[in-house]
Motif scaffolding. Structure first.
Motif, PDB file in Angstrom:
ATOM      1  N   VAL A 195     -42.315  51.001   4.734  1.00 35.55           N
ATOM      2  CA  VAL A 195     -43.174  51.959   4.020  1.00 35.55           C
ATOM      3  C   VAL A 195     -42.841  53.389   4.437  1.00 35.55           C
ATOM      4  N   ASP A 196     -42.635  53.591   5.756  1.00 41.75           N
ATOM      5  CA  ASP A 196     -42.290  54.941   6.238  1.00 41.75           C
ATOM      6  C   ASP A 196     -41.020  55.434   5.556  1.00 41.75           C
ATOM      7  N   ILE A 197     -40.055  54.522   5.496  1.00 41.95           N
ATOM      8  CA  ILE A 197     -38.757  54.930   4.949  1.00 41.95           C
ATOM      9  C   ILE A 197     -38.884  55.256   3.463  1.00 41.95           C
ATOM     10  N   THR A 198     -39.542  54.377   2.749  1.00 46.30           N
ATOM     11  CA  THR A 198     -39.588  54.596   1.298  1.00 46.30           C
ATOM     12  C   THR A 198     -40.446  55.794   0.917  1.00 46.30           C
ATOM     13  N   SER A 199     -41.467  56.078   1.720  1.00 45.62           N
ATOM     14  CA  SER A 199     -42.278  57.235   1.324  1.00 45.62           C
ATOM     15  C   SER A 199     -41.484  58.540   1.512  1.00 45.62           C
ATOM     16  N   HIS A 200     -40.575  58.569   2.465  1.00 43.34           N
ATOM     17  CA  HIS A 200     -39.718  59.762   2.617  1.00 43.34           C
ATOM     18  C   HIS A 200     -38.737  59.868   1.459  1.00 43.34           C
ATOM     19  N   HIS A 252     -33.345  65.753  -7.461  1.00 44.74           N
ATOM     20  CA  HIS A 252     -32.792  65.212  -8.733  1.00 44.74           C
ATOM     21  C   HIS A 252     -33.923  64.892  -9.711  1.00 44.74           C
ATOM     22  N   PRO A 253     -34.623  65.932 -10.170  1.00 45.17           N
ATOM     23  CA  PRO A 253     -35.758  65.669 -11.073  1.00 45.17           C
ATOM     24  C   PRO A 253     -35.342  64.954 -12.353  1.00 45.17           C
ATOM     25  N   GLU A 254     -34.046  65.037 -12.715  1.00 50.25           N
ATOM     26  CA  GLU A 254     -33.590  64.366 -13.952  1.00 50.25           C
ATOM     27  C   GLU A 254     -33.832  62.860 -13.878  1.00 50.25           C
ATOM     28  N   LEU A 255     -33.924  62.307 -12.648  1.00 47.99           N
ATOM     29  CA  LEU A 255     -34.153  60.859 -12.521  1.00 47.99           C
ATOM     30  C   LEU A 255     -35.562  60.468 -12.957  1.00 47.99           C
ATOM     31  N   LEU A 256     -36.441  61.472 -13.037  1.00 45.58           N
ATOM     32  CA  LEU A 256     -37.814  61.168 -13.472  1.00 45.58           C
ATOM     33  C   LEU A 256     -37.877  60.792 -14.954  1.00 45.58           C
ATOM     34  N   HIS A 257     -36.752  60.994 -15.662  1.00 46.14           N
ATOM     35  CA  HIS A 257     -36.688  60.501 -17.047  1.00 46.14           C
ATOM     36  C   HIS A 257     -36.509  58.986 -17.066  1.00 46.14           C
ATOM     37  N   ILE A 258     -36.045  58.426 -15.951  1.00 46.48           N
ATOM     38  CA  ILE A 258     -35.748  56.985 -15.915  1.00 46.48           C
ATOM     39  C   ILE A 258     -36.866  56.195 -15.256  1.00 46.48           C
ATOM     40  N   PHE A 259     -37.418  56.753 -14.173  1.00 46.72           N
ATOM     41  CA  PHE A 259     -38.389  55.983 -13.386  1.00 46.72           C
ATOM     42  C   PHE A 259     -39.773  55.983 -14.023  1.00 46.72           C
ATOM     43  N   ASN A 260     -40.476  54.891 -13.790  1.00 43.43           N
ATOM     44  CA  ASN A 260     -41.857  54.763 -14.263  1.00 43.43           C
ATOM     45  C   ASN A 260     -42.760  55.539 -13.289  1.00 43.43           C
ATOM     46  N   HIS A 261     -43.345  56.628 -13.781  1.00 41.24           N
ATOM     47  CA  HIS A 261     -44.098  57.512 -12.888  1.00 41.24           C
ATOM     48  C   HIS A 261     -45.322  56.825 -12.292  1.00 41.24           C
ATOM     49  N   ALA A 262     -45.912  55.901 -13.068  1.00 40.06           N
ATOM     50  CA  ALA A 262     -47.100  55.189 -12.567  1.00 40.06           C
ATOM     51  C   ALA A 262     -46.713  54.307 -11.390  1.00 40.06           C
ATOM     52  N   ASN A 263     -45.599  53.601 -11.515  1.00 34.68           N
ATOM     53  CA  ASN A 263     -45.158  52.757 -10.407  1.00 34.68           C
ATOM     54  C   ASN A 263     -44.788  53.597  -9.199  1.00 34.68           C
ATOM     55  N   GLN A 264     -44.256  54.787  -9.444  1.00 35.30           N
ATOM     56  CA  GLN A 264     -43.921  55.676  -8.328  1.00 35.30           C
ATOM     57  C   GLN A 264     -45.164  56.041  -7.532  1.00 35.30           C
ATOM     58  N   LYS A 265     -46.231  56.365  -8.288  1.00 34.18           N
ATOM     59  CA  LYS A 265     -47.464  56.815  -7.625  1.00 34.18           C
ATOM     60  C   LYS A 265     -47.978  55.725  -6.712  1.00 34.18           C
ATOM     61  N   LYS A 266     -47.836  54.481  -7.145  1.00 34.02           N
ATOM     62  CA  LYS A 266     -48.365  53.386  -6.338  1.00 34.02           C
ATOM     63  C   LYS A 266     -47.376  52.939  -5.267  1.00 34.02           C
ATOM     64  N   GLY A 267     -46.180  53.494  -5.279  1.00 40.28           N
ATOM     65  CA  GLY A 267     -45.184  53.147  -4.262  1.00 40.28           C
ATOM     66  C   GLY A 267     -44.577  51.767  -4.459  1.00 40.28           C
ATOM     67  N   ARG A 268     -44.882  51.113  -5.607  1.00 36.82           N
ATOM     68  CA  ARG A 268     -44.422  49.733  -5.776  1.00 36.82           C
ATOM     69  C   ARG A 268     -42.914  49.664  -5.931  1.00 36.82           C
ATOM     70  N   GLN A 269     -42.373  50.602  -6.732  1.00 38.85           N
ATOM     71  CA  GLN A 269     -40.942  50.492  -7.003  1.00 38.85           C
ATOM     72  C   GLN A 269     -40.145  50.811  -5.745  1.00 38.85           C
ATOM     73  N   GLN A 270     -40.606  51.838  -4.978  1.00 40.65           N
ATOM     74  CA  GLN A 270     -39.897  52.187  -3.744  1.00 40.65           C
ATOM     75  C   GLN A 270     -39.799  50.978  -2.839  1.00 40.65           C
ATOM     76  N   ALA A 316     -40.070  47.859  -3.649  1.00 41.59           N
ATOM     77  CA  ALA A 316     -39.216  46.826  -4.249  1.00 41.59           C
ATOM     78  C   ALA A 316     -37.754  47.111  -3.951  1.00 41.59           C
ATOM     79  N   LEU A 317     -37.367  48.368  -4.150  1.00 41.36           N
ATOM     80  CA  LEU A 317     -35.961  48.702  -3.942  1.00 41.36           C
ATOM     81  C   LEU A 317     -35.574  48.529  -2.466  1.00 41.36           C
ATOM     82  N   ALA A 318     -36.383  49.110  -1.585  1.00 37.37           N
ATOM     83  CA  ALA A 318     -36.029  49.053  -0.163  1.00 37.37           C
ATOM     84  C   ALA A 318     -36.034  47.606   0.347  1.00 37.37           C
ATOM     85  N   ASN A 319     -37.026  46.826  -0.044  1.00 42.95           N
ATOM     86  CA  ASN A 319     -37.069  45.421   0.403  1.00 42.95           C
ATOM     87  C   ASN A 319     -35.825  44.668  -0.029  1.00 42.95           C
ATOM     88  N   THR A 320     -35.365  44.987  -1.240  1.00 50.00           N
ATOM     89  CA  THR A 320     -34.174  44.286  -1.744  1.00 50.00           C
ATOM     90  C   THR A 320     -32.948  44.688  -0.925  1.00 50.00           C
TER      91      THR A 320
END
Ligand code: HEM
Length: 404
Positions: free
Chosen positions: A22-27, A36-54, A56-60
């Motif tokens: 969690v520490d790593i992904t929140s950073h 790289h704000p252009e990536l915000l066109h790709i990511f789901n902002h709602a999932n970002q807010k909840k930290g779920r996607q971060q 998911a990615l880091a765990n993988t």
């Protein structure tokens, strides 16, 4: 090929990093999106807010690191994620960006413990893991573009029909504006829909299951309206409120691996909760039209009669099936719901219902909200069903329910 020394470092440090996930992904994402704000066109902002996607990615990445000397064991999981990435247009050039910020975050969190050897080993390992994804995804991009009626990137579709299915679910029938043929897809697959919501700085995209069968002159998505306070509902509510017939939507080609298994004739059991019905409806319709002798049981959970969608369609497909059964559970039935004494139940699905209704080994498809899915999966974890196949899909980052 990684050296034995690198593999040893990776395997011994992966559990430490996983603990500090969690520490790593929140950073990590904060600084990445800052630069790289252009990536915000790709990511789901709602999932970002909840930290779920971060997470998911880091765990993988950590799970992959633990298997760094036998990455092939992760291929089924990689394929599932790669479908999502392809559907969202994640490209090879994005991987070094994610890598840079993930590695920076690892360094920051480990502090002095991150020696040069450790850092270099992780840099190398990330490169190997990323390459596995890039290779699988390149193949998927080619496949999607080469299919008859297939396409690359986003393509514009026009809404040709908007159909209310229940108090909260509405279907959108979509036809390509270039008048090209509709591609074949596997029942259970989804598309990404991208919209520019007025007043929003970035594009928003969401995945919606295709709720009808392939071979129709349209693609159909069925969308649930969410509470206004749920950031997850932003795109769905926009579709409900602002998108009408003749309006245009951008779509990527169908994707996903939660699809109908046609390699055997085992009985099929569908277990859906709420809008989780959509991919299962497509599968059930397909079986009814193409293999009506196959035994099929459709168990659906809804709140009440007003929120139950597709009642007529399910009734119709049951008439096509030689051995089909449809049962609905209503958690909060209203007085005027008129429950059918054989097919409608009051309350939640319980373990004893499953034992009573499921009489043979089969293939189970589960789709719905996470608590529903966890409950169903636990019910099916029964010695009597050990030769059954259980497949499920959750609407959101997959790691929320299924760690690698
Ligand atoms: C989703 C892993 C690289 C963008 C996911 C998910 C996982 C994952 C586990 C959730 C999948 C699901 O919901 O089914 C990884 C790993 C990567 C990687 C291990 C590197 C090795 C990237 C890159 C990008 C990216 C380079 C683009 C910059 C996304 C997006 C989603 C996603 C936009 C969907 C997120 C959402 O719905 O909020 N990834 N990913 N990923 N990934 Fe990746």
């Amino acid at each position: 090929m990684l050296s034995t020394k690198t593999i040893k470092i990776i395997k011994s440090t992966a559990p430490i990093l996983a603990n500090k996930g969690v520490d790593i992904t929140s950073h990590f994402y904060e600084s990445m999106f800052n630069d790289h704000p252009e990536l915000l066109h790709i990511f789901n902002h709602a999932n970002q807010k909840k930290g779920r996607q971060q997470t998911a990615l880091a765990n993988t990445v950590y799970a992959a690191a633990q298997n760094i000397d036998q990455l092939e064991v992760l291929l089924p999981k990689v394929k599932q994620i790669a479908h999502k990435h392809r559907s969202l247009q994640v490209k090879a050039e994005h991987y070094p960006i994610v890598g840079e910020y993930l590695l920076k975050a690892i360094k920051e969190v480990l502090g002095e413990a991150a020696t040069e050897d450790i850092f270099n080993a992780w840099e190398e390992a990330y490169g190997v893991i990323a390459q596995v994804f890039i290779d699988v995804e390149n193949e998927m991009y080619e496949e999607a573009a080469q299919q008859i009626g297939g396409w690359d990137g986003y393509k514009t579709f026009k809404v040709i029909r908007k159909q209310v299915e229940s108090e909260c679910i509405t279907s959108f029938y979509l036809h390509p504006v270039d008048q090209d043929v509709i591609p074949n897809f596997k029942p259970g697959q989804y598309v990404t829909v991208r919209v520019q919501i007025p007043g929003e700085k970035y594009l928003s995209n969401r995945q919606y299951s295709l709720s009808d069968i392939p071979g129709k002159p349209y693609l159909r998505i069925s969308v649930k309206r969410e509470s206004e306070h749920q950031p997850e509902g932003k795109v769905s509510n926009y579709l409900h409120d602002q998108i009408d017939i003749n309006h245009e939507l951008e779509l990527t080609a169908p994707a996903g691996e939660f699809t109908l298994n046609e390699t055997n004739e085992k009985p099929i059991y569908f277990l859906s909760g709420g809008v989780g019905i959509t991919p299962l409806l497509s599968m059930a319709k397909y079986v009814a039209w193409h293999n009506p002798n196959r035994k099929l049981t459709f168990i659906h959970a809804a709140k009440d009669g007003k929120t139950r969608a597709f009642q007529e369609e399910i009734k119709q497909l049951m008439t096509l099936l030689k051995n089909g059964k449809s049962i609905t559970f209503f958690s909060e039935p209203k007085k005027d719901d008129h429950l059918h004494e054989d097919y409608d139940y009051k309350g939640f699905i319980k373990k004893e219902h499953i034992t009573e209704m499921i009489t043979d080994q089969g293939i189970f498809y589960i789709c719905g909200p996470v608590p529903f899915m966890k409950q169903m999966i636990s019910y099916l974890n029964d010695p009597g069903l050990q030769d059954s196949e259980v497949r499920y899909e959750f609407f959101g980052p997959a790691m929320a329910i299924a760690p690698v």
